[in-house]
Design a protein around this motif. Structure first.
Motif, mmCIF file in Angstrom:
data_model
loop_
_atom_site.group_PDB
_atom_site.id
_atom_site.type_symbol
_atom_site.label_atom_id
_atom_site.label_comp_id
_atom_site.label_asym_id
_atom_site.label_seq_id
_atom_site.Cartn_x
_atom_site.Cartn_y
_atom_site.Cartn_z
ATOM 1 N N VAL A 1 4.204 9.691 -0.378
ATOM 2 C CA VAL A 1 3.221 10.507 0.356
ATOM 3 C C VAL A 1 3.869 11.815 0.816
ATOM 4 C CG1 VAL A 1 1.769 10.626 2.421
ATOM 5 C CG2 VAL A 1 1.924 8.483 1.151
ATOM 6 N N TRP B 1 9.655 -5.181 3.839
ATOM 7 C CA TRP B 1 8.466 -5.077 2.976
ATOM 8 C C TRP B 1 8.823 -5.552 1.580
ATOM 9 C CZ3 TRP B 1 5.727 0.377 3.513
ATOM 10 C CH2 TRP B 1 5.159 0.486 4.788
ATOM 11 N N TYR C 1 2.383 -3.374 -0.763
ATOM 12 C CA TYR C 1 3.488 -3.928 0.024
ATOM 13 C C TYR C 1 2.957 -5.047 0.910
ATOM 14 C CZ TYR C 1 5.813 0.645 -0.793
ATOM 15 O OH TYR C 1 6.373 1.773 -1.337
ATOM 16 N N LEU D 1 -0.021 -3.248 2.820
ATOM 17 C CA LEU D 1 -0.393 -1.852 2.543
ATOM 18 C C LEU D 1 -0.818 -1.706 1.100
ATOM 19 C CD1 LEU D 1 -0.437 1.257 3.039
ATOM 20 C CD2 LEU D 1 2.028 1.269 2.641
ATOM 21 N N TYR E 1 -3.896 0.495 5.350
ATOM 22 C CA TYR E 1 -2.872 -0.184 6.152
ATOM 23 C C TYR E 1 -3.558 -1.344 6.866
ATOM 24 C CZ TYR E 1 0.251 3.929 5.837
ATOM 25 O OH TYR E 1 1.077 4.930 5.400
ATOM 26 N N ARG F 1 10.403 5.246 -5.215
ATOM 27 C CA ARG F 1 10.604 5.184 -3.766
ATOM 28 C C ARG F 1 9.305 5.594 -3.072
ATOM 29 N NH1 ARG F 1 16.156 7.752 -2.322
ATOM 30 N NH2 ARG F 1 15.990 6.283 -0.603
HETATM 31 C C1 PHB Z 1 3.974 4.347 -0.909
HETATM 32 O O1 PHB Z 1 2.992 4.653 -1.619
HETATM 33 O O2 PHB Z 1 5.043 3.976 -1.428
HETATM 34 C C2 PHB Z 1 3.855 4.361 0.554
HETATM 35 C C3 PHB Z 1 2.711 4.866 1.149
HETATM 36 C C4 PHB Z 1 2.599 4.883 2.514
HETATM 37 C C5 PHB Z 1 3.612 4.384 3.299
HETATM 38 C C6 PHB Z 1 4.763 3.890 2.717
HETATM 39 C C7 PHB Z 1 4.887 3.868 1.346
HETATM 40 O O3 PHB Z 1 3.477 4.385 4.645
#
Ligand code: PHB
Length: 380
Positions: free
Chosen positions: A32, A169, A206, A194, A185, A29
């Motif tokens: 951070v 996502w 993602y 991302l 990002y 899941r």
């Molecule tokens: C993740 O590494 O899963 C991750 C990192 C930053 C985000 C969301 C997910 O904003």
């Protein structure tokens, strides 16, 4: 997290989990952790592996118009974040709880709560084919957005606030060394992407897709092509590719229930609020709820006073709404919204340009990303 804090304070609790232990610790899941969450784990005596294996990041990158711009959290706020998978957090807590006098009950079914307004609320469940009943002082509904606890509150006492986004996502995990030391990002005219990571060997990525995206339409080569297109920058930065070993679609939603308490049932984490993942607040908000709830329960048993329990919901919600605002803002700034005309896209680019060039703009993002202050001390 709550069970551990209560145990440290000599308060008995029972943890019930529908899934198996393997399911919980394997399900990848979020990743951070704010410093407040790191502090909570360390104070709870479960931070040893986190301190060894967690990847400390002093900032993030925002990419748009083909360029990457760095936001340095440490310079702007004096704080940083730690990349450490939520399932690793669970692994550490489960190990600690299993060596306690009350190990968690996994694979329970038919869980229900009853008489939650009374001084002796009840939890009923089935374990190994046997129906059981717990008579408690308090029930903590830490059972997620689809759990039973929020729905146990009469609808007339539940005010829900919700926003559903017109995208989702598509996330992957790949065996590939992260090609940047920090997260990236990106807003591209094809949509958000991302770049993140889990370890020096595993990259997490993602890309914005449609909420009803059919994952079978995304063979690996299509995913890599789309990610490279959205993430590549003019300085020559590219993501490293490798075998993909997990794929999934994450829906995007903002949700808050108010109040987070009914009688002696207290809602915490996703059972009470959901944020879209842009900004990585979900797990951290849950940990902040637990800090406030544990402090209130410990205060109640130590002093007999229930003032903190009375204030639990309003104390949490004040900070939660700020995290809701931040997550909504990051999401709005970084995604393409269907049907928009190019006015909005240009406005989003201008916002990113402002946020990455103005010290005030950068500080605003940084102080929210590293986590707004939590006034409640950790009860250890
Ligand atoms: C993740 O590494 O899963 C991750 C990192 C930053 C985000 C969301 C997910 O904003």
């Amino acid at each position: 997290m709550l069970g551990r804090l209560l145990e440290i304070n000599g308060i008995d609790s029972v943890i019930l989990e529908n899934h198996s232990k393997d399911y919980v610790i394997d399900r990848v899941r979020a990743g951070v952790l704010e410093q407040g969450t790191v502090d909570l784990m360390i104070a709870s005596g479960v931070g040893e592996r986190l301190q060894r294996e967690g990847l400390r990041h002093d900032g993030v990158w925002l990419a748009f118009n083909g360029d990457r711009h760095h936001i340095n959290f440490r310079d702007l706020t004096g704080q940083s974040i730690v990349v450490y998978g939520q399932n690793e957090v669970l692994k550490d807590y489960i190990a600690a709880c299993e060596s306690s006098s009350h190990p968690p009950y996994f694979e329970v079914s038919d869980v229900s709560v009853d008489e939650i307004q009374s001084a002796t609320p009840k939890v009923r469940f089935r374990k190994d084919g046997i129906d059981q009943e717990l008579i408690c002082d308090f029930i903590a509904g830490c059972d997620g957005f689809h759990g039973i606890c929020r729905l146990a509150v009469p609808a007339s006492h539940r005010h829900c606030y919700e926003k559903v986004y017109p995208f989702a996502w598509l996330g992957i995990l790949a065996t590939a060394a992260p090609s940047s030391e920090e997260l990236v990002y990106a807003l591209h005219d094809r949509g958000f992407a991302l770049f993140s990571m889990r370890s020096p060997q595993v990259t997490r990525l993602y890309l914005q897709c449609s909420p009803d995206e059919d994952i079978t339409q995304w063979p690996d080569h299509r995913i890599w092509k789309e990610l490279q297109t959205r993430l590549e920058t003019s300085d020559g930065w590219r993501i490293n590719q490798g075998p993909i070993f997990q794929k999934g679609v994450t829906p995007m939603r903002s949700f808050v229930v108010d109040p987070m308490r009914y009688g002696n049932l207290f809602l915490a984490g996703d059972s009470a609020h959901i944020v879209p993942p842009t900004g990585a607040k979900g797990l951290n908000l849950a940990a902040a709820d637990i800090r406030v709830l544990a402090h209130a329960i410990v205060a109640y048993y130590k002093t007999g006073k229930s003032e903190e329990l009375t204030n639990y919901s309003s104390t949490c919600l004040r900070r939660i709404w700020k995290a809701q605002r931040f997550s909504w803002w990051m999401t709005s700034m970084l995604h393409r919204f269907g049907g928009e005309n190019d006015f909005d896209y240009h406005r989003q680019i201008a916002e990113l340009d402002y946020v990455t060039s103005s010290p005030a703009g950068m500080t605003c993002l940084a102080e929210n990303y590293v986590g707004l202050p939590i006034d409640t001390p950790i009860p250890v």
